[in-house]
Design an enzyme around this catalytic site. Sequence first.
Site, PDB file in Angstrom:
ATOM      1  N   SER A 281       4.485   2.686  -3.324  1.00  0.00           N
ATOM      2  CA  SER A 281       3.317   1.945  -2.843  1.00  0.00           C
ATOM      3  C   SER A 281       2.514   1.411  -4.025  1.00  0.00           C
ATOM      4  O   SER A 281       2.972   0.525  -4.731  1.00  0.00           O
ATOM      5  CB  SER A 281       2.490   2.830  -1.907  1.00  0.00           C
ATOM      6  OG  SER A 281       1.491   2.090  -1.244  1.00  0.00           O
TER       7      SER A 281
ATOM      8  N   ASP B 198      -4.725  -3.177  -0.556  1.00  0.00           N
ATOM      9  CA  ASP B 198      -5.650  -2.049  -0.546  1.00  0.00           C
ATOM     10  C   ASP B 198      -7.129  -2.393  -0.425  1.00  0.00           C
ATOM     11  O   ASP B 198      -7.602  -3.429  -0.890  1.00  0.00           O
ATOM     12  CB  ASP B 198      -5.457  -1.221  -1.818  1.00  0.00           C
ATOM     13  CG  ASP B 198      -4.120  -0.529  -1.861  1.00  0.00           C
ATOM     14  OD1 ASP B 198      -3.503  -0.391  -0.796  1.00  0.00           O
ATOM     15  OD2 ASP B 198      -3.691  -0.130  -2.954  1.00  0.00           O
TER      16      ASP B 198
ATOM     17  N   HIS C 194       4.800  -1.841   2.054  1.00  0.00           N
ATOM     18  CA  HIS C 194       4.450  -1.654   3.476  1.00  0.00           C
ATOM     19  C   HIS C 194       4.543  -2.968   4.252  1.00  0.00           C
ATOM     20  O   HIS C 194       3.830  -3.155   5.246  1.00  0.00           O
ATOM     21  CB  HIS C 194       3.033  -1.076   3.631  1.00  0.00           C
ATOM     22  CG  HIS C 194       2.759   0.160   2.845  1.00  0.00           C
ATOM     23  ND1 HIS C 194       3.110   1.416   3.281  1.00  0.00           N
ATOM     24  CD2 HIS C 194       2.166   0.334   1.634  1.00  0.00           C
ATOM     25  CE1 HIS C 194       2.730   2.311   2.378  1.00  0.00           C
ATOM     26  NE2 HIS C 194       2.168   1.674   1.376  1.00  0.00           N
TER      27      HIS C 194
END
Length: 229
Positions: free
Chosen positions: A120, A135, A157
């Site tokens: 990630s 984010d 993701h």
Amino acid sequence: MELLLLSNSTLPGKAWLEHALPLVAEQLHGRRSAVFLPFAGVTQTWDDYTAKTAAVLAPLGVSVTGIHSVADPVAAIADAEVVIVGGGNTFQLLKESRERGLLAPIVAAVKRGALYIGWSAGANLACPTIRTTNDMPIVDPQGFDALGLFPLQINPHFTNALPEGHKGETREQRIRELLVVAPELTVIGLPEGNWIQVSKGQATLGGPNTTYVFNAGEEAVPLEAGHRF
């Protein structure tokens, strides 16, 4: 260079990092000494994040030291055989890494032969910039340039799914917006469960889901496991 860049750390029905352990074992090649950057952790302490990572990797014979806990982190990175960068908040990760002067030492260590493992946010940090992170919260990392170990941008993701009735942008739309203002970038939409392994100068896509590559003014290109970049 040796890199293992994972979209995420957890899959449904599996323990934390369980799906990644065979990949890690495959790329260790006898490496045992690892440093861990826990700085992306916002809702867990860096000590807890390090302990969690150390416990998962212990069965592979890997000894993990939290870089935040050593007196000379630059020397620790130089001596490490594995550099592990955990997921969480990419902005916080880059901010702490930059302020501590760790970016150039990580690049030097990996170029000397250390294995880089990141999931990630840790995968984002390996890219030229962190401009494809998803984010929040956003903190100021004093610039978005990152490690540049992998030449393309990764969007971890990646999914185009939207809840029914949701009117916000899809992930692809957000990537397309980025490519309008930064058309020089190539962005890899890396779904959960997928990864990119770099070994002996060759980058290979892995995982069960279709990955998409985005370039300005072009249709998205679907890629499957085994594709070589």
